[in-house]
Write a protein that holds these residues in place. Structure first.
Motif, PDB file in Angstrom:
ATOM      1  N   LYS A 124       0.943  -1.162  -0.139  1.00 32.40           N
ATOM      2  CA  LYS A 124      -0.011   0.127   0.048  1.00 32.40           C
ATOM      3  C   LYS A 124       1.019   1.197  -0.001  1.00 32.40           C
ATOM      4  N   ALA A 125       2.068   1.255   0.933  1.00 35.93           N
ATOM      5  CA  ALA A 125       2.759   2.341   0.999  1.00 35.93           C
ATOM      6  C   ALA A 125       3.526   2.727  -0.382  1.00 35.93           C
ATOM      7  N   TYR A 126       4.098   1.419  -0.746  1.00 30.94           N
ATOM      8  CA  TYR A 126       5.129   1.539  -1.846  1.00 30.94           C
ATOM      9  C   TYR A 126       3.964   2.200  -3.238  1.00 30.94           C
ATOM     10  N   ASP A 127       2.772   1.524  -3.485  1.00 33.00           N
ATOM     11  CA  ASP A 127       2.004   2.132  -4.342  1.00 33.00           C
ATOM     12  C   ASP A 127       1.764   3.616  -4.284  1.00 33.00           C
ATOM     13  N   ALA A 128       1.799   4.230  -3.124  1.00 30.75           N
ATOM     14  CA  ALA A 128       1.552   5.623  -2.699  1.00 30.75           C
ATOM     15  C   ALA A 128       2.626   6.362  -2.737  1.00 30.75           C
ATOM     16  N   GLY A 129       3.838   5.812  -3.084  1.00 33.15           N
ATOM     17  CA  GLY A 129       5.158   6.500  -3.417  1.00 33.15           C
ATOM     18  C   GLY A 129       6.036   6.193  -2.460  1.00 33.15           C
ATOM     19  N   LEU A 130       6.334   5.213  -1.461  1.00 31.81           N
ATOM     20  CA  LEU A 130       7.282   5.023  -0.636  1.00 31.81           C
ATOM     21  C   LEU A 130       8.216   3.960  -1.289  1.00 31.81           C
ATOM     22  N   LEU A 136      10.814   8.407   4.090  1.00 29.95           N
ATOM     23  CA  LEU A 136      10.021   7.878   5.121  1.00 29.95           C
ATOM     24  C   LEU A 136       9.326   8.765   6.172  1.00 29.95           C
ATOM     25  N   ALA A 137       9.965  10.185   5.936  1.00 29.27           N
ATOM     26  CA  ALA A 137       8.923  11.133   6.765  1.00 29.27           C
ATOM     27  C   ALA A 137       7.397  11.041   6.692  1.00 29.27           C
ATOM     28  N   THR A 185      -0.445  -6.424   5.722  1.00 27.04           N
ATOM     29  CA  THR A 185      -1.857  -5.968   5.722  1.00 27.04           C
ATOM     30  C   THR A 185      -1.809  -4.182   5.477  1.00 27.04           C
ATOM     31  N   GLY A 186      -0.891  -3.572   5.250  1.00 25.12           N
ATOM     32  CA  GLY A 186      -0.821  -2.254   5.269  1.00 25.12           C
ATOM     33  C   GLY A 186      -1.196  -1.569   6.492  1.00 25.12           C
ATOM     34  N   GLN A 187      -0.944  -1.956   7.884  1.00 26.71           N
ATOM     35  CA  GLN A 187      -1.285  -1.256   8.636  1.00 26.71           C
ATOM     36  C   GLN A 187      -0.239  -0.195   9.436  1.00 26.71           C
ATOM     37  N   ILE A 188       1.129  -0.724   8.987  1.00 25.48           N
ATOM     38  CA  ILE A 188       2.353   0.039   8.896  1.00 25.48           C
ATOM     39  C   ILE A 188       2.850   0.105   7.492  1.00 25.48           C
TER      40      ILE A 188
END
Length: 340
Positions: A124-130, A136-137, A185-188
Motif C-alpha cells: 500500500k505504501a509503495y504504491d503511494a510513493g514510498l 520515510l518522513a 496488511t498495510g497497517q504500517i
C-alpha cells in the motif's frame, strides 16, 4: 561382589556428583538454558544443539524460546536463562548497569557485499510513493519495542537520509509476527528485517524492498552474545566452553551459507536442522532456499565489533533510553573473544 556393594553404598551416601568424582566418572553438567528466537540468525544455536557440540564441550544446554530481545536480557539477569545471542537493547544495557548481564561476544554482522537486513515497504505504501527510505518522513515504521535493534536501525536509516527520526512514526508492536502481519496488511508503512524474513515476504508478494541496511550501517554489529555477570565472572570455564561450542556451529553455518565452501550434502544437513526451528510450517525445500537467500555473516569465534557496539551504547545514552553513567566496562567483558 563385595567391592560392588561397597561402591553402591558409597554412591548412595555421597550423592551422584561426589560419587562421580570419587570413582573417576564424568560429572553430569548442570542444565543451562540458551535464549533463542525462531530466526535464521539463530541457526548456530540450533546446529550446536543438534550436532552435540554443547555436549562435546561438557555442557547440558536446553533451548528456551522468546519473541523479542528485551525479554531475553531479563531472563538472563533473573537466572531463567544463562546465555543469549540477540541485539543490544535498552533493557540489556540498563541491566548491565545494575551488574546483572555482560556482553561477551558478537554474532550477526552487516557486511558489504552481503545483502543483510532489508528495508521493506508495505504494498500500500509503495504504491503511494514510498519507493525509497529517503521518503520515510511522515510514514509509520514497525519496531518491537523502544530501544530495540529496529529502533536503532530506524535511526541509522533516518541519519543517512538526512531525516529526523522524530518525523518517522515508530510503531511498537512487541512481537516479530505482529510486525509481519501489520506490514503485510498495510497497517504500517515500513520495516527493516533480516533477509531470511524479508525475502520470504517479497517472494510471497507481501512487501516491497526499498533499501538494504548495509548501505546505512556497514559493519553494524547486529547481534551480540551475552550472559549473566555471575557467569562471566565466576563461571569462566563454563562460559568459555559455550563460546567454543557455539563457534563450531558458526563455522559450519558460514561455510555452508555465507562463504559457500561446504558441499551440497552439508548444506542439506544444516538446512534440515534449522528447518526444525525456523519456518517449520513451510516445505523443507522452501525453508532451505530462504535460509540460503537470507544468510548473513556471523563473526567467527564470536568476535566482537566493539566500535559498533560502543556507537550503539552512545546512541542509547543520547536518546535518554539509558543512563549516561554506564561505562563500557560495565556493559562489555572483552576478555573472552577477539575484538574487531
Amino acid at each position: 561382589m563385595q567391592f560392588t556393594m561397597k561402591r553402591r553404598q558409597a554412591l548412595w551416601g555421597m550423592g551422584a556428583l561426589g560419587a562421580a568424582a570419587a570413582f573417576g566418572l564424568p560429572a553430569r553438567a548442570a542444565t543451562r538454558n540458551l535464549a533463542v528466537l525462531h530466526l535464521a540468525s539463530h541457526a548456530p544455536s540450533f546446529i550446536a544443539f543438534e550436532r552435540g557440540y554443547y555436549k562435546d564441550a561438557g555442557l547440558d544446554i536446553q533451548l528456551k524460546f522468546f519473541e523479542a530481545a528485551q525479554p531475553m536480557a531479563v531472563a538472563i539477569a533473573s537466572g531463567d536463562a544463562d546465555f543469549g545471542v540477540t541485539a543490544m537493547s535498552g533493557g540489556l544495557i540498563s541491566l548491565a548497569q545494575k551488574d546483572a548481564v555482560k556482553v561477551i561476544g558478537g554474532a550477526l554482522t552487516e557486511e558489504k557485499g552481503i545483502t543483510g537486513a532489508i528495508v521493506l515497504a508495505s504494498n500500500k505504501a509503495y504504491d503511494a510513493g514510498l519507493t525509497d527510505p529517503s521518503k520515510l518522513a511522515g510514514k509509520s515504521f514497525g519496531i518491537t519495542t523502544a530501544g530495540s535493534s529496529f529502533h536503532f536501525m530506524a535511526h541509522k536509516i533516518a541519519q543517512a537520509n538526512n531525516l529526523k527520526l522524530a518525523d518517522i512514526e515508530l510503531r511498537p508492536l512487541q512481537k516479530l509476527g505482529a510486525i509481519v502481519g501489520a506490514l503485510s496488511t498495510g497497517q504500517i508503512d515500513a520495516w527493516v528485517i533480516q533477509p531470511s524474513v524479508a525475502k520470504k515476504m517479497i517472494r510471497e508478494g507481501a512487501a516491497k524492498q526499498i533499501g538494504i541496511m548495509s548501505d546505512y550501517a556497514p559493519n553494524y554489529q547486529v547481534t551480540t552474545a551475552f550472559t549473566s555477570t555471575k557467569n562471566a565472572k565466576d563461571e569462566r570455564a563454563m562460559t568459555e566452553s559455550f563460546i567454543k561450542a557455539y563457534s563450531r556451529a558458526v563455522a559450519d553455518y558460514n561455510a555452508a551459507f555465507v562463504d559457500k565452501t561446504a558441499d551440497a550434502a552439508e548444506v542439506d544437513a544444516l538446512a534440515k536442522i534449522v528447518h526444525k526451528y525456523v519456518e517449520s510450517d513451510s516445505p523443507a525445500d522452501v525453508a532451505k532456499q530462504n535460509l540460503i537467500d537470507g544468510s548473513m555473516r556471523i563473526n567467527q569465534g564470536l568476535a566482537l565489533s566493539l566500535d559498533s557496539c560502543v556507537e550503539q551504547l552512545e546512541w542509547f545514552k543520547a536518546e535518554g533510553m539509558v543512563k549516561d553513567a554506564i561505562t563500557n566496562e560495565q556493559l562489555f567483558d572483552t576478555s573472552y573473544v577477539k575484538t574487531i
